[in-house]
Design a protein around this motif. Structure first.
Motif, short mmCIF file in Angstrom:
data_model
loop_
_atom_site.label_atom_id
_atom_site.label_comp_id
_atom_site.label_asym_id
_atom_site.label_seq_id
_atom_site.Cartn_x
_atom_site.Cartn_y
_atom_site.Cartn_z
N ALA A 191 35.68 91.73 -11.85
CA ALA A 191 35.94 90.17 -11.64
C ALA A 191 37.28 89.81 -11.71
CB ALA A 191 34.98 89.41 -12.85
N ARG A 192 38.14 90.50 -12.48
CA ARG A 192 39.51 90.13 -12.65
C ARG A 192 40.44 90.65 -11.51
NH1 ARG A 192 42.79 89.09 -16.78
NH2 ARG A 192 40.83 87.92 -17.51
N GLU A 193 39.96 91.92 -10.90
CA GLU A 193 40.44 92.21 -9.73
C GLU A 193 40.19 91.38 -8.46
OE1 GLU A 193 40.56 97.22 -9.95
OE2 GLU A 193 39.22 96.17 -8.59
N ALA A 194 38.78 90.60 -8.47
CA ALA A 194 38.70 89.64 -7.57
C ALA A 194 39.17 88.37 -7.90
CB ALA A 194 36.95 89.58 -7.43
N GLY A 195 39.94 88.24 -8.78
CA GLY A 195 40.58 87.10 -9.15
C GLY A 195 39.56 85.78 -9.64
#
Length: 270
Positions: A191-195
């Protein structure tokens, strides 16, 4: 802002959605079934983490497909539910913990969208794994609803699908763990990588092995989730309705070091 709810064990239906409809999203990692609808004028998406009838155990959940699908349909904020065992006697069954840190003890799960090549390699910052803005909002909404929640806690993520041994639980406690579950990692990392702004509402369903006086069972987890379902749903939907439109956190910029290539890859599904 478009928001999503990821339902964990025992939370298989969103409930409360108007004009609910099914949607299938194709991703580079496989197809994902979503439900779309609205609540008080807000467009919402629901994803059952384990699939229909809990078809996928935690170590076989297609986390990359799930998060990619949410990104693809325009989701920016995710509230995820998680059934957890408590390592902390102050966090009792039926209570909600808004976790702020995690310890990762998974073993075999793909943890990134960025595996080299054109996508590049990303060493994503996880200083604040769970969006601090969304967490503060959840705390404020819980206070308004006069619902007691634990404002922070460390989530220990294990591989599963077996439950932990008392010796493992003792180790996790010594390392600072508060609750234990099997799904937050790599979901929160992806989720963090996906922003995405991502927060977990961990419902304590039982005490962990060696703390509980009884043998652990999946049925026990489902029964506690059923008892607490409406409280959890009320908090989630109340928070989503009043969620600020503007995002002032750093979550959306997590992949900024890759420049436009990494962002373009996720946006276009390359």
């Amino acid at each position: 802002m478009r928001a999503a709810v990821i339902g964990g064990t025992g939370f298989y239906s969103p409930g409360l959605l108007d004009e609910e409809r099914d949607l299938t999203v194709a991703t580079p990692y496989g197809e994902v079934a979503l439900k779309e609808g609205s609540y008080h004028g807000k467009e919402l998406v629901f994803l059952a983490r384990h699939g229909v009838d809990h078809a996928f155990p935690p170590h076989l959940v297609n986390y990359r497909a799930n998060i990619w699908a949410l990104k693809a349909v325009g989701v920016q904020t995710v509230l995820a539910t998680a059934a957890t065992g408590s390592l902390n006697e102050d966090m009792r069954p039926g209570e909600i913990v808004l976790v702020d840190q995690f310890l990762d003890f998974t073993k075999s799960r793909p943890q990134t969208f960025y595996e080299g090549g054109e996508a590049g390699v990303l060493h994503v910052d996880m200083t604040e794994p769970y969006c601090p803005e969304v967490r503060r909002h959840l705390i404020a909404v819980a206070q308004q609803l006069e619902r007691r929640v634990h404002p922070k806690g460390t989530y220990v993520c294990t591989e599963g699908p077996r439950y932990e041994t008392p010796a493992e639980i003792q180790m996790y406690r010594q390392l600072g763990g508060d609750v234990v579950g099997m799904t937050s990692v790599p979901e929160v990392v992806l989720a963090r990588e996906a922003g995405l702004c991502y927060a977990t509402l961990a419902l304590v369903t039982n005490y962990a092995a060696g703390i509980s006086k009884n043998p652990l069972s999946h049925r026990e987890v489902l029964e506690e989730m059923a008892r607490s379902q409406e409280v959890l749903r009320k908090l989630i939907f109340s928070a989503l309705v009043t969620l600020p439109e503007e995002r002032n956190c750093a979550c959306a910029r997590a992949a900024a070091e890759l420049g436009s290539l990494g962002q373009k890859s996720m946006q276009q599904g390359d």
